[in-house]
Design a protein around this motif. Structure first.
Motif, short mmCIF file in Angstrom:
data_model
loop_
_atom_site.label_atom_id
_atom_site.label_comp_id
_atom_site.label_asym_id
_atom_site.label_seq_id
_atom_site.Cartn_x
_atom_site.Cartn_y
_atom_site.Cartn_z
N ALA A 1 0.86 -1.18 0.00
CA ALA A 1 0.00 0.00 0.00
C ALA A 1 0.90 1.23 0.00
O ALA A 1 2.01 1.21 0.54
CB ALA A 1 -0.91 0.01 1.22
N SER A 2 0.44 2.30 -0.62
CA SER A 2 1.22 3.54 -0.69
C SER A 2 0.36 4.74 -0.31
O SER A 2 -0.86 4.74 -0.48
CB SER A 2 1.77 3.74 -2.11
OG SER A 2 2.66 2.72 -2.46
N LYS A 3 1.05 5.78 0.20
CA LYS A 3 0.36 7.01 0.57
C LYS A 3 1.26 8.20 0.27
O LYS A 3 2.47 8.16 0.54
CB LYS A 3 -0.02 6.99 2.06
CG LYS A 3 -0.94 8.15 2.47
CD LYS A 3 -1.39 7.98 3.92
CE LYS A 3 -2.31 9.12 4.33
NZ LYS A 3 -2.75 8.97 5.74
N GLU A 4 0.67 9.24 -0.30
CA GLU A 4 1.42 10.44 -0.64
C GLU A 4 1.60 11.35 0.58
O GLU A 4 0.67 11.51 1.38
CB GLU A 4 0.73 11.22 -1.76
CG GLU A 4 0.80 10.54 -3.11
CD GLU A 4 0.23 11.41 -4.22
OE1 GLU A 4 -0.46 12.42 -3.89
OE2 GLU A 4 0.46 11.10 -5.41
N VAL A 5 2.79 11.93 0.69
CA VAL A 5 3.08 12.92 1.72
C VAL A 5 3.66 14.15 1.03
O VAL A 5 4.66 14.04 0.31
CB VAL A 5 4.07 12.39 2.78
CG1 VAL A 5 4.38 13.48 3.79
CG2 VAL A 5 3.50 11.16 3.47
N LYS A 6 3.07 15.30 1.26
CA LYS A 6 3.56 16.55 0.67
C LYS A 6 4.51 17.22 1.65
O LYS A 6 4.13 17.56 2.77
CB LYS A 6 2.38 17.47 0.34
CG LYS A 6 2.77 18.69 -0.48
CD LYS A 6 1.52 19.48 -0.89
CE LYS A 6 1.89 20.63 -1.80
NZ LYS A 6 0.68 21.40 -2.22
N ILE A 7 5.76 17.38 1.24
CA ILE A 7 6.77 18.01 2.07
C ILE A 7 6.86 19.50 1.72
O ILE A 7 7.17 19.84 0.56
CB ILE A 7 8.14 17.34 1.89
CG1 ILE A 7 8.03 15.84 2.20
CG2 ILE A 7 9.19 17.99 2.79
CD1 ILE A 7 9.29 15.06 1.88
N LEU A 8 6.57 20.33 2.68
CA LEU A 8 6.58 21.79 2.45
C LEU A 8 7.91 22.38 2.90
O LEU A 8 8.55 21.88 3.84
CB LEU A 8 5.44 22.45 3.24
CG LEU A 8 4.03 21.89 2.98
CD1 LEU A 8 3.03 22.52 3.94
CD2 LEU A 8 3.61 22.14 1.55
N LYS A 9 8.34 23.41 2.19
CA LYS A 9 9.59 24.05 2.56
C LYS A 9 9.47 24.64 3.95
O LYS A 9 8.45 25.24 4.32
CB LYS A 9 9.93 25.15 1.56
CG LYS A 9 11.30 25.81 1.80
CD LYS A 9 11.68 26.74 0.66
CE LYS A 9 12.09 25.93 -0.55
NZ LYS A 9 12.63 26.80 -1.63
N GLU A 10 10.50 24.47 4.75
CA GLU A 10 10.49 24.92 6.13
C GLU A 10 10.37 26.44 6.22
O GLU A 10 11.03 27.17 5.47
CB GLU A 10 11.76 24.49 6.85
CG GLU A 10 11.78 24.76 8.33
CD GLU A 10 13.05 24.24 8.98
OE1 GLU A 10 13.09 24.13 10.21
OE2 GLU A 10 14.02 23.95 8.24
N LEU A 11 9.49 26.92 7.09
CA LEU A 11 9.31 28.36 7.29
C LEU A 11 10.48 28.93 8.09
O LEU A 11 10.93 28.34 9.06
CB LEU A 11 7.99 28.63 8.03
CG LEU A 11 6.71 28.18 7.28
CD1 LEU A 11 5.49 28.42 8.16
CD2 LEU A 11 6.57 28.93 5.96
N ASN A 12 10.95 30.10 7.70
CA ASN A 12 12.10 30.71 8.36
C ASN A 12 11.75 31.98 9.13
O ASN A 12 12.57 32.87 9.32
CB ASN A 12 13.19 31.03 7.32
CG ASN A 12 13.78 29.78 6.71
OD1 ASN A 12 14.03 28.82 7.41
ND2 ASN A 12 13.97 29.79 5.38
N TYR A 13 10.52 32.11 9.53
CA TYR A 13 10.13 33.29 10.31
C TYR A 13 9.28 32.86 11.49
O TYR A 13 8.84 31.72 11.58
CB TYR A 13 9.37 34.30 9.44
CG TYR A 13 8.15 33.74 8.76
CD1 TYR A 13 6.92 33.67 9.40
CD2 TYR A 13 8.23 33.25 7.44
CE1 TYR A 13 5.80 33.16 8.77
CE2 TYR A 13 7.12 32.74 6.82
CZ TYR A 13 5.91 32.70 7.50
OH TYR A 13 4.80 32.17 6.87
#
Length: 318
Positions: free
Chosen positions: A306-318
């Motif tokens: 089984a597979s599942k998508e994970v969206k990796i967001l750019k880390e916030l710098n503030y």
């Protein structure tokens, strides 16, 4: 007062009957259906979105819906990730062991377990705001299929005794035995024997993979849940054993390793095939026609993913 006494005794009798009825165990035929192991990701593990450099959990719920146990060292779980975007935290081996009891008369729904792993998201590309990555989990486990029926053996093939026969050697069909690999049909034939006074009962056994996974060799389950590459011979092989009246049948084709002849086996093609099992010693023709137990055991490994998508967001710098 007399009426009150009668009412009291009646109430006790009703209560006693209800108590006895509640202790009755209802028989459930667990050897039905085509389920084995069922596997699903937990609702929010992994989550749909995470930030880069963030730890998170991926987990699955395992449920053995079949009629056979997955014993110790018979079940492996493997999480596969994109190494450029994720890493496993605090665990060296990619495989996780599991064992899980199947259905029983006391637990007709089978048993469940949950397995988790800790992951960490890595940085996304500098030119991107996010990256969608896959978390894939594979389960590899040993399983079996068993069928016990009454078979008709007709030693009087040519009706020489002219007696009323106890049964007919008819083909039998089946829908499932509580496992993903299913015996779908058995054809019964009486073959000639080298001894003219005997016949050889023979059974053509048809088998199909009705589950949502793939059959693998029973001794390849650990490798199947690893990064090793498997040859095509590792897939779709099932081993078969059969007995008639507790006498072992000779099942062919047989696997041959070097000079050693192994047990009968089936190589599935398009998820199905057949094997012939015969009582080579035969039975005397004067035994006539009778009903006797026939048992068939299939041993194999099984794998599903089984597979599942994970969206990796750019880390916030503030």
């Amino acid at each position: 007062m007399k009426n009150l006494t009668i009412l009291f005794i009646t109430a006790l009798l009703i209560t006693g009957c209800q108590s006895q009825q509640s202790n009755i165990i209802t028989y459930v035929d667990i050897y039905k259906g085509t389920d084995g192991l069922d596997m699903n990701f937990l609702p929010n593990a992994p989550p749909k979105e995470v930030y880069s450099n963030e730890d998170f959990i991926a987990g699955v719920q395992l449920e053995n819906k079949g009629a056979f146990n997955i014993g110790e060292s018979e079940g492996y779980l493997s999480f596969v990730i994109e190494d450029d975007y994720m890493e496993i935290v605090g665990q060296e081996d990619e495989k996780i062991l599991f064992e899980l009891e199947g259905k029983s008369s006391f637990n007709p729904k089978g048993t469940k377990d949950t397995k988790t792993i800790k992951l960490k998201a890595k940085d996304v590309d500098t030119q991107s705001e996010s990256h969608t990555s896959l978390v894939t989990v594979s389960a590899c486990y040993k399983y079996k299929t068993t069928l016990g029926i009454e078979a008709c053996v007709d030693a009087d093939v040519y009706d020489l005794t002219q007696k009323i026969k106890a049964c007919d050697t008819q083909d039998q069909t089946f829908s499932g035995q509580g496992a993903p690999v299913t015996i779908t049909k058995i054809e019964t034939r009486m073959l000639p024997h080298e001894d003219e006074n005997k016949v050889k009962p023979s059974f053509m056994i048809y088998i199909k993979n009705k589950g949502n996974g793939q059959v693998i060799k029973r001794d390849m389950i650990e490798k199947a849940c690893s990064s090793e590459t498997l040859s095509h011979e590792a897939f779709n092989t099932i081993y078969a054993n059969a007995k008639l009246s507790n006498q072992p049948l000779d099942c062919s084709p047989k696997e041959i390793q070097g000079s050693e002849t192994k047990e009968g086996y089936i190589r599935l093609k398009d998820k199905e095939d057949f094997i012939r099992c015969t009582l080579t010693d035969g039975i005397l023709k004067n035994k006539g026609t009778y009903i006797t137990p026939l048992t068939i055991d299939l041993d194999y490994g099984y794998t599903l993913s089984a597979s599942k998508e994970v969206k990796i967001l750019k880390e916030l710098n503030y």
